[in-house]
Design an enzyme around this catalytic site. Sequence first.
Site, PDB file in Angstrom:
ATOM      1  N   GLU A  39      51.522  90.104  62.458  1.00 25.10           N
ATOM      2  CA  GLU A  39      52.605  91.078  62.488  1.00 25.10           C
ATOM      3  C   GLU A  39      53.316  91.195  61.138  1.00 25.10           C
ATOM      4  O   GLU A  39      54.539  91.286  61.058  1.00 25.10           O
ATOM      5  CB  GLU A  39      53.615  90.718  63.591  1.00 25.10           C
ATOM      6  CG  GLU A  39      53.002  90.742  64.976  1.00 25.10           C
ATOM      7  CD  GLU A  39      53.998  90.458  66.088  1.00 25.10           C
ATOM      8  OE1 GLU A  39      53.897  91.114  67.133  1.00 25.10           O
ATOM      9  OE2 GLU A  39      54.868  89.578  65.906  1.00 25.10           O
ATOM     10  N   ARG A  91      42.472  93.750  71.111  1.00 23.18           N
ATOM     11  CA  ARG A  91      43.462  92.789  70.615  1.00 23.18           C
ATOM     12  C   ARG A  91      43.396  91.465  71.373  1.00 23.18           C
ATOM     13  O   ARG A  91      43.672  90.398  70.814  1.00 23.18           O
ATOM     14  CB  ARG A  91      44.863  93.393  70.722  1.00 23.18           C
ATOM     15  CG  ARG A  91      45.969  92.419  70.338  1.00 23.18           C
ATOM     16  CD  ARG A  91      47.294  93.115  70.235  1.00 23.18           C
ATOM     17  NE  ARG A  91      48.390  92.224  70.544  1.00 23.18           N
ATOM     18  CZ  ARG A  91      49.658  92.596  70.640  1.00 23.18           C
ATOM     19  NH1 ARG A  91      49.995  93.848  70.435  1.00 23.18           N
ATOM     20  NH2 ARG A  91      50.593  91.723  70.925  1.00 23.18           N
ATOM     21  N   ASP A 151      50.477  88.996  75.064  1.00 24.38           N
ATOM     22  CA  ASP A 151      51.817  88.673  74.576  1.00 24.38           C
ATOM     23  C   ASP A 151      52.822  88.496  75.706  1.00 24.38           C
ATOM     24  O   ASP A 151      53.638  89.384  75.936  1.00 24.38           O
ATOM     25  CB  ASP A 151      52.302  89.772  73.618  1.00 24.38           C
ATOM     26  CG  ASP A 151      53.590  89.396  72.894  1.00 24.38           C
ATOM     27  OD1 ASP A 151      53.975  88.214  72.942  1.00 24.38           O
ATOM     28  OD2 ASP A 151      54.203  90.274  72.273  1.00 24.38           O
ATOM     29  N   GLU A 161      61.449  88.379  77.678  1.00 27.32           N
ATOM     30  CA  GLU A 161      61.202  89.548  76.829  1.00 27.32           C
ATOM     31  C   GLU A 161      60.551  90.684  77.606  1.00 27.32           C
ATOM     32  O   GLU A 161      60.853  91.854  77.392  1.00 27.32           O
ATOM     33  CB  GLU A 161      60.318  89.153  75.640  1.00 27.32           C
ATOM     34  CG  GLU A 161      59.942  90.331  74.755  1.00 27.32           C
ATOM     35  CD  GLU A 161      59.044  89.940  73.593  1.00 27.32           C
ATOM     36  OE1 GLU A 161      58.625  90.852  72.852  1.00 27.32           O
ATOM     37  OE2 GLU A 161      58.757  88.736  73.417  1.00 27.32           O
TER      38      GLU A 161
END
Length: 679
Positions: free
Chosen positions: A271, A315, A344, A372
């Site tokens: 990232e 990914r 994620d 999150e």
Amino acid sequence: MNLKYIYCLFFMVVLPSILPAEDGSQLWLRYPTNRNNIQTEQKATSEQSGVTISVALKELNLHWTGQRVELRIDKKLKALKDGYEIKGNGQLITVTSAQEVGLLYGAFHLLRLQAAKANLSDINLTEKPSFDIRILNHWDNLDGTIERGYAGYSLWKWDELPNTVSPRYEEYARANASIGINATVLNNVNASPDILKGEYLNKVKTLADIFRLYGLKVYLSVNFSSPKILGGTKDADPLNPEVKQWWANKVKEIYKLIPDFGGFLIKANSEGQPGPQDYGRTHADGANMIADALKPYNGIVMWRAFVYSPSDDDRAKQAYLEFVPLDGQFHDNVIIQIKNGPIDFQPREPFNPLFGALRKTPEMIEFQITQEYLGFSNHLAYLAPLFKETLDSDTYSDGAGSTIAKLTDGTLRPAKVTAISAVANIGEDTNWCGHHFAQSNWYAFGRLAWNHQLSSEEIADEWIRMTFTDDKNFVTPVKEMMLTSRETVVDYMMPLGIHHIFAEGHHYGPQPWLSEAGRKDWTSVYYHNADNTGIGFDRTETGSNAVSQYFSPLNKIYGNIETCPENLLLWFHHVPWNYQMKNGKTLWDELCYKYDTGVKTVREYQKIWDQTEPYIDTQRFREVQSKLKIQARDAVWWKDACLLYFQTFSKQPIPYDIERPVHELDDLKKIKLDMKHHN
């Protein structure tokens, strides 16, 4: 279990609570306090002395109400590491450990048993922790903000340290010690190089000195470019002798200030973060250079495997593709930190295929306590079932029974050090976590890090009794609510293996129509692939072939639409809308019913909670009640957004026995939330 009837069964008379208000700041540590001066009546004693022994004695003399306790150090118990023995004969209880901190953990174990009203007359138990390092990862920034933090700003007041010390620093260390957490990373993995400046290291020293009393070691996240940015080296190439020397000097400086410093957590080449690949080097080159600097002090490097770069490949495959070729090249004080799933921290993911694939390299798991992708601190989502789902997953790497727990705790792959980590949900809010029930996830991680064989139900039971009340009329229904809550969130957000269809940036609400972003794997359509034929990501041999990264027989089980678990179906397969599910419904209808079930269950939670009012204080009752109202509205938002959007592809009616959408799709697409205060 039928939630529909629980509130009817247990609550017949509802009276307003007259209990004194509580703000949640005491967490699960609401012990009785002995009225007698602890100097005049010693409930606990020890012939040995030490700063942490003193803390253990203080806890027992303040809060223990049972028979006399004696704390003993016995080096012969070193095989228990920082574990302990507790034995009693009716008159005396002895807590014995090879380490001072083990006595503190034993003291908290006794207080936990006292809260549970356990019979301690002939207690005889031995505790050895599942993992050596049980660590929280704080994503706190030096400006006081927290990345993905939903409980206010950071506990660490960097601008006030080292001169002003908040009493919450010690309270934080005490809370962690009470559940066996023994390490903490103070700062964000997207690390500022400034944390390694002398002025900040002095601030870190102040925290480390407080935490040490409670057996809590400090670690730091570091920016790979620190030598170039802070030290003026021409680059941060791990093979550059000047860079190596800079790290050696910096580590020496840290250990002079903090002799028991734990080591570094590093996010590199992910990232946009700098890393060894910037110089044509490997993750092993970068990790080993820093590990060499830490080696003389017994420090370790936790190198994150969360790496992905712009690619045409899936990914979900990238961590495996980058790290498996490096297996065996890492030094023995490097441990690879792997997220529980391959994408994620989604509400549900299959386990990361990297677990078990690194045969010569120690692996540790990284969970996320902060929600999150689970409604932030607005939604009740008890995460022990998620943690257990991963830890108990069988990778088949070493044959049947090769669970992730056994692969990472040293059972199947002996390692110099074992570790488990989770991203903290702690902030400056009075109740620490933003939602009273979010405290249970901090607690659950600590308990599972200590003993991964505990059940989600056992942990929930402990936490409820210590945090609220041990009245069974409260405990029973609230526990059932907690145990189903994670699955409920999955139902109203992303059932059947759908994943990452969140709104861009803040990851709070739904945005399944997101089709343009900085990268295609930051869009929702990349993951759900909805079209007129069906929905889901094809990861079979005819698709991205991500199934090939799993050991046999999982690669075949996941790769076959008939044998793939239905709760992961759309993770591994692009499935026709009319595909027949095991219950006879079409995929489209099953999707609709799942979303509807999620909404209905949150409403059941509201009914259950509203009838707990007589059993707890008014303040916490009302604050949780308010959060459940938000969750109920959000569940409808998710249901309507997803079903109305996916219906544009399925072109089928929503089953008529399901509550009609209350929104228009065009209106939902216009919703823009300002979530800046969360980042």
